[in-house]
Design a protein around this motif. Structure first.
Motif, PDB file in Angstrom:
ATOM      1  N   HIS A  21       0.827  -1.214   0.000  1.00 12.04           N
ATOM      2  CA  HIS A  21       0.000   0.000   0.000  1.00 12.04           C
ATOM      3  C   HIS A  21       0.856   1.256   0.000  1.00 12.04           C
ATOM      4  CE1 HIS A  21      -3.277  -2.615   0.324  1.00 12.04           C
ATOM      5  NE2 HIS A  21      -3.072  -2.953   1.579  1.00 12.04           N
ATOM      6  N   ALA A  22       1.595   1.459   1.034  1.00 12.16           N
ATOM      7  CA  ALA A  22       2.443   2.647   1.054  1.00 12.16           C
ATOM      8  C   ALA A  22       3.637   2.391   0.129  1.00 12.16           C
ATOM      9  CB  ALA A  22       2.940   2.926   2.468  1.00 12.16           C
ATOM     10  N   THR A  23       4.430   3.438  -0.128  1.00  7.85           N
ATOM     11  CA  THR A  23       5.616   3.225  -0.947  1.00  7.85           C
ATOM     12  C   THR A  23       6.475   2.171  -0.263  1.00  7.85           C
ATOM     13  OG1 THR A  23       6.092   5.360   0.021  1.00  7.85           O
ATOM     14  CG2 THR A  23       6.193   5.242  -2.356  1.00  7.85           C
ATOM     15  N   ASP A 169      -7.473  17.367   9.940  1.00  3.96           N
ATOM     16  CA  ASP A 169      -6.540  16.798   8.963  1.00  3.96           C
ATOM     17  C   ASP A 169      -6.786  15.288   8.980  1.00  3.96           C
ATOM     18  OD1 ASP A 169      -4.152  17.532   7.170  1.00  3.96           O
ATOM     19  OD2 ASP A 169      -3.333  15.882   8.324  1.00  3.96           O
ATOM     20  N   VAL A 170      -5.834  14.511   8.496  1.00  2.00           N
ATOM     21  CA  VAL A 170      -6.007  13.062   8.433  1.00  2.00           C
ATOM     22  C   VAL A 170      -6.352  12.519   9.823  1.00  2.00           C
ATOM     23  CG1 VAL A 170      -4.831  10.873   7.944  1.00  2.00           C
ATOM     24  CG2 VAL A 170      -4.433  12.863   6.487  1.00  2.00           C
ATOM     25  N   GLY A 171      -7.410  11.733   9.895  1.00  2.02           N
ATOM     26  CA  GLY A 171      -7.788  11.079  11.150  1.00  2.02           C
ATOM     27  C   GLY A 171      -8.573  11.953  12.115  1.00  2.02           C
ATOM     28  N   THR A 172      -8.825  13.205  11.766  1.00  3.33           N
ATOM     29  CA  THR A 172      -9.660  14.067  12.619  1.00  3.33           C
ATOM     30  C   THR A 172     -10.791  14.644  11.763  1.00  3.33           C
ATOM     31  OG1 THR A 172      -8.250  15.994  12.220  1.00  3.33           O
ATOM     32  CG2 THR A 172      -7.788  14.721  14.199  1.00  3.33           C
ATOM     33  N   GLN A 244      -6.341   8.646  -5.180  1.00  5.83           N
ATOM     34  CA  GLN A 244      -5.735   7.881  -4.089  1.00  5.83           C
ATOM     35  C   GLN A 244      -6.200   8.467  -2.759  1.00  5.83           C
ATOM     36  OE1 GLN A 244      -1.674   8.385  -2.963  1.00  5.83           O
ATOM     37  NE2 GLN A 244      -1.348   6.203  -2.576  1.00  5.83           N
ATOM     38  N   GLY A 245      -6.876   7.652  -1.946  1.00  2.00           N
ATOM     39  CA  GLY A 245      -7.457   8.144  -0.687  1.00  2.00           C
ATOM     40  C   GLY A 245      -8.908   8.497  -0.929  1.00  2.00           C
ATOM     41  N   PHE A 246      -9.802   7.925  -0.124  1.00  3.61           N
ATOM     42  CA  PHE A 246     -11.230   8.234  -0.308  1.00  3.61           C
ATOM     43  C   PHE A 246     -11.809   8.700   1.020  1.00  3.61           C
ATOM     44  CE2 PHE A 246     -15.518   7.685  -2.028  1.00  3.61           C
ATOM     45  CZ  PHE A 246     -15.314   8.146  -3.316  1.00  3.61           C
ATOM     46  N   GLY A 247     -11.089   9.621   1.661  1.00  5.62           N
ATOM     47  CA  GLY A 247     -11.582  10.247   2.895  1.00  5.62           C
ATOM     48  C   GLY A 247     -12.269  11.547   2.544  1.00  5.62           C
ATOM     49  N   ASN A 248     -12.084  12.557   3.369  1.00  8.29           N
ATOM     50  CA  ASN A 248     -12.751  13.845   3.128  1.00  8.29           C
ATOM     51  C   ASN A 248     -12.396  14.393   1.742  1.00  8.29           C
ATOM     52  OD1 ASN A 248     -12.292  16.955   3.129  1.00  8.29           O
ATOM     53  ND2 ASN A 248     -13.955  16.639   4.567  1.00  8.29           N
ATOM     54  N   THR A 267      -9.668   3.953  -7.320  1.00  4.31           N
ATOM     55  CA  THR A 267      -9.388   4.625  -6.058  1.00  4.31           C
ATOM     56  C   THR A 267      -8.756   3.612  -5.104  1.00  4.31           C
ATOM     57  OG1 THR A 267     -10.295   6.051  -4.317  1.00  4.31           O
ATOM     58  CG2 THR A 267     -11.687   4.234  -5.040  1.00  4.31           C
ATOM     59  N   GLY A 268      -8.317   4.095  -3.965  1.00  2.52           N
ATOM     60  CA  GLY A 268      -7.708   3.169  -3.021  1.00  2.52           C
ATOM     61  C   GLY A 268      -7.425   3.863  -1.710  1.00  2.52           C
ATOM     62  N   ASP A 269      -7.146   3.054  -0.709  1.00  6.25           N
ATOM     63  CA  ASP A 269      -6.844   3.635   0.598  1.00  6.25           C
ATOM     64  C   ASP A 269      -5.832   2.762   1.320  1.00  6.25           C
ATOM     65  OD1 ASP A 269      -8.309   1.500   1.621  1.00  6.25           O
ATOM     66  OD2 ASP A 269     -10.153   2.682   1.805  1.00  6.25           O
ATOM     67  N   GLY A 272      -6.272  -1.049   0.406  1.00  7.50           N
ATOM     68  CA  GLY A 272      -6.153  -1.602  -0.940  1.00  7.50           C
ATOM     69  C   GLY A 272      -6.781  -0.698  -1.986  1.00  7.50           C
ATOM     70  N   TYR A 273      -6.741  -1.172  -3.242  1.00  9.01           N
ATOM     71  CA  TYR A 273      -7.182  -0.344  -4.376  1.00  9.01           C
ATOM     72  C   TYR A 273      -8.238  -1.079  -5.194  1.00  9.01           C
ATOM     73  CZ  TYR A 273      -3.208   2.594  -3.226  1.00  9.01           C
ATOM     74  OH  TYR A 273      -2.355   3.428  -2.570  1.00  9.01           O
ATOM     75  N   ILE A 274      -9.143  -0.308  -5.828  1.00 12.71           N
ATOM     76  CA  ILE A 274     -10.173  -0.909  -6.682  1.00 12.71           C
ATOM     77  C   ILE A 274     -10.272  -0.158  -8.003  1.00 12.71           C
ATOM     78  CG2 ILE A 274     -11.555  -1.904  -4.809  1.00 12.71           C
ATOM     79  CD1 ILE A 274     -13.478   0.520  -5.141  1.00 12.71           C
ATOM     80  N   GLU A 341      -2.890  17.910  -6.652  1.00 13.50           N
ATOM     81  CA  GLU A 341      -2.478  17.374  -5.350  1.00 13.50           C
ATOM     82  C   GLU A 341      -3.481  17.745  -4.254  1.00 13.50           C
ATOM     83  OE1 GLU A 341       2.375  17.081  -5.903  1.00 13.50           O
ATOM     84  OE2 GLU A 341       1.550  18.810  -4.825  1.00 13.50           O
ATOM     85  N   GLY A 342      -4.435  16.840  -4.020  1.00 15.06           N
ATOM     86  CA  GLY A 342      -5.367  17.026  -2.907  1.00 15.06           C
ATOM     87  C   GLY A 342      -4.640  16.852  -1.580  1.00 15.06           C
ATOM     88  N   ALA A 343      -3.748  15.863  -1.528  1.00 12.60           N
ATOM     89  CA  ALA A 343      -2.957  15.621  -0.316  1.00 12.60           C
ATOM     90  C   ALA A 343      -1.872  16.673  -0.188  1.00 12.60           C
ATOM     91  CB  ALA A 343      -2.319  14.232  -0.387  1.00 12.60           C
ATOM     92  N   GLY A 371      -8.564  25.066  -0.776  1.00 15.11           N
ATOM     93  CA  GLY A 371      -9.977  25.371  -0.486  1.00 15.11           C
ATOM     94  C   GLY A 371     -10.283  25.203   0.995  1.00 15.11           C
ATOM     95  N   GLY A 372      -9.600  24.254   1.647  1.00 19.25           N
ATOM     96  CA  GLY A 372      -9.858  23.994   3.070  1.00 19.25           C
ATOM     97  C   GLY A 372      -9.481  25.176   3.939  1.00 19.25           C
ATOM     98  N   VAL A 373      -8.260  25.681   3.776  1.00 22.88           N
ATOM     99  CA  VAL A 373      -7.833  26.798   4.636  1.00 22.88           C
ATOM    100  C   VAL A 373      -8.606  28.071   4.261  1.00 22.88           C
ATOM    101  CG1 VAL A 373      -5.805  27.579   3.288  1.00 22.88           C
ATOM    102  CG2 VAL A 373      -5.875  27.935   5.742  1.00 22.88           C
TER     103      VAL A 373
END
Ligand code: NAD
Length: 443
Positions: A21-23, A169-172, A244-248, A267-269, A272-274, A341-343, A371-373
């Motif tokens: 999953h990760a590099t 941010d991630v996880g909050t 890549q990443g299907f969170g917020n 997409t994937g997280d 894994g990926y689909i 780059e969303g991340a 857009g977030g800030v």
């Protein structure tokens, strides 16, 4: 309290790689990589050496260790940090991350990226970031609430509505921000309590959050892609995106792009990926993620590997997971024409160079995910003025801000023959440099 559970040292800990999953290689040092972007942009605008030297270091780094009672009655020590990078343009501003791999180097890089992001948009904020090193998926909601409240208590002397303003941010998420706000409001005296609401942004609407904030980062990513497509006379209808990443950020980007006729084919997280060449329904997929915690096992997607994900045939790629995911291998494999780059910090500098040579545009994080800030700033303003803006007003302001900044970066890049990332950093750096030049360096 159990002795064997000692708080970990954020500075020492290196994130483990997640096979498949990760590099595969250990991740680089995000702080050092962001400094490379800064150096390149500083050279492009002939930044005076003394300002470059100031900006290479965060102003403050606060590390806190605190005990939290677990549901079974035992106590566990946690370690968190807040890095305050720069506040020449306004209060420190940036998210709080709950993740088991949080390191001080990562938070340093993320904090400095916030400085350039706010400056690029001419938002009167500085840059900061924080994190607590634990895996929120392994804790109950009650434990996460107690961790959030103890972390806020530990940090309370170092944050404030005119000093340092955290965000999700991630996880909050909005719930975590509500607990942070509530804890902080209860620590200050009763007279000031309501003026403290804006100590944090990204809150739920009943707690003083802004309409439009939840989707704001994904919405900003899409505004950038629309501007990129307009410049190139590229019709987005019927085109494809891999996310890549299907969170917020990832899920809102997918949903908003679907309204423009762009289908999410892969997409994937972290699990894994689909893939589905016919397109994945982002609304149903988001419901599946809410239920199960991951995109895997979604019945309308075929499992693929991480390598296959990055090599997928698509028009647009949106990294919206963690930093440093696109290395040289991924840069050679990518088929997309544009990467938004969303991340924060998803691309290694070596990969940037390869993508540049291959003619693939990279819309850099400090532009694409701002857009977030931007809406966080609107939330803070609404709280400060005791106002509630209509959603159309928030979204209209966001659209104008994103288009204005995108055009500024594009024109700056073309005029000075720079890539978009260097141009975006250079614009932010110039604003900061002018503030230092006008104010002088005290004493
Ligand atoms: P989130 O927690 O809602 O979602 C993160 C996603 O990344 C999840 O789908 C998760 O499973 C996935 N992920 C985690 N580890 C992974 C791995 N090793 N490989 C692949 N996927 C992995 O977080 P978010 O708020 O959507 O943030 C995503 C990125 O966007 C982060 O880099 C964050 O800093 C950045 N960002 C977020 C905002 C915001 O407003 N939320 C604003 C600007 C930037």
């Amino acid at each position: 309290m159990s002795n064997e559970i000692a708080a970990t040292d954020l500075a020492q800990l290196n994130p483990p790689s997640v096979p498949g999953h990760a590099t595969e290689a250990p991740k680089g040092n995000l702080g050092a990589i962001v400094n490379q972007h800064v150096d390149r942009a500083c050279r492009a605008i002939h930044m005076p050496d003394e300002i470059t030297a100031i900006l290479a270091h965060p102003k403050n780094e606060i590390i806190v260790h605190f005990p939290v009672r677990m549901d079974d009655g035992s106590f566990r020590m946690f370690t968190g940090c807040r890095v305050q990078h720069n506040n020449i343009l306004g209060p420190y501003k940036g998210g709080i991350r709950f993740h088991q791999d949080v390191t001080l180097d990562e938070v340093r890089g993320l904090a400095s990226a916030m400085t350039w992001k706010s400056a690029l948009h001419d938002i009167p904020f500085g840059g900061g970031k924080g994190g607590v090193q634990f895996d929120p998926t392994k804790h109950s909601l009650a434990e996460i609430e107690r961790i959030t409240r103890r972390f806020t208590h530990a940090l309370a002397g170092s944050i404030g509505p005119e000093y340092d303003i955290p965000a999700p941010d991630v996880g909050t998420n909005a719930q975590v921000m509500n607990w942070l706000m509530d804890t902080y409001m209860n620590i200050v005296g009763a007279l000031d309590k309501n003026a403290m609401r804006r100590v944090v942004t990204g809150k739920s609407i009943p707690c003083g959050g802004s309409l439009g904030r939840e989707a704001a980062t994904g919405q900003g990513v899409v505004h950038c892609l629309v501007e990129w497509a307009r410049d190139r006379r590229f019709d987005l209808t019927g085109k494809t995106v891999a996310i890549q990443g299907f969170g917020n950020v990832g899920s809102f980007t997918a949903k908003i792009l679907s309204k423009l006729g762009v289908s999410t084919v892969a997409t994937g997280d972290y699990k894994g990926y689909i893939y589905n060449p016919e397109g994945l329904n982002p609304h149903k997929l988001a419901e599946h993620v809410k239920r199960t915690g991951s995109v895997v096992d979604y019945k309308h997607g075929r499992p693929i590997t991480r390598d296959e994900f990055f090599a997928i045939e698509c028009d647009i790629l949106v990294p919206a997971a963690l930093e440093l995911e696109i290395g040289e291998k991924e840069a050679h494999a990518i088929k997309a024409k544009v990467i938004a780059e969303g991340a924060n910090g998803p691309t290694y500098p070596e990969a940037d160079a390869i993508l540049n040579d291959r003619g693939i545009t990279v819309i850099p994080d400090i532009l694409a995910n701002s857009g977030g800030v931007t809406v966080s700033y609107y939330e803070w303003l609404q709280n400060k003025r005791s106002e509630r803006w209509e959603e159309e007003e928030v979204l209209g302001r966001l659209e104008r801000a994103m288009k204005r900044t995108y055009a500024h970066v594009r024109d700056f890049a073309y005029e000075r023959k720079l890539d978009f990332r260097t141009a975006a950093y250079a614009i932010g750096l110039e604003r900061i440099q002018k503030a230092y030049a006008d104010r002088g360096i005290w004493p």
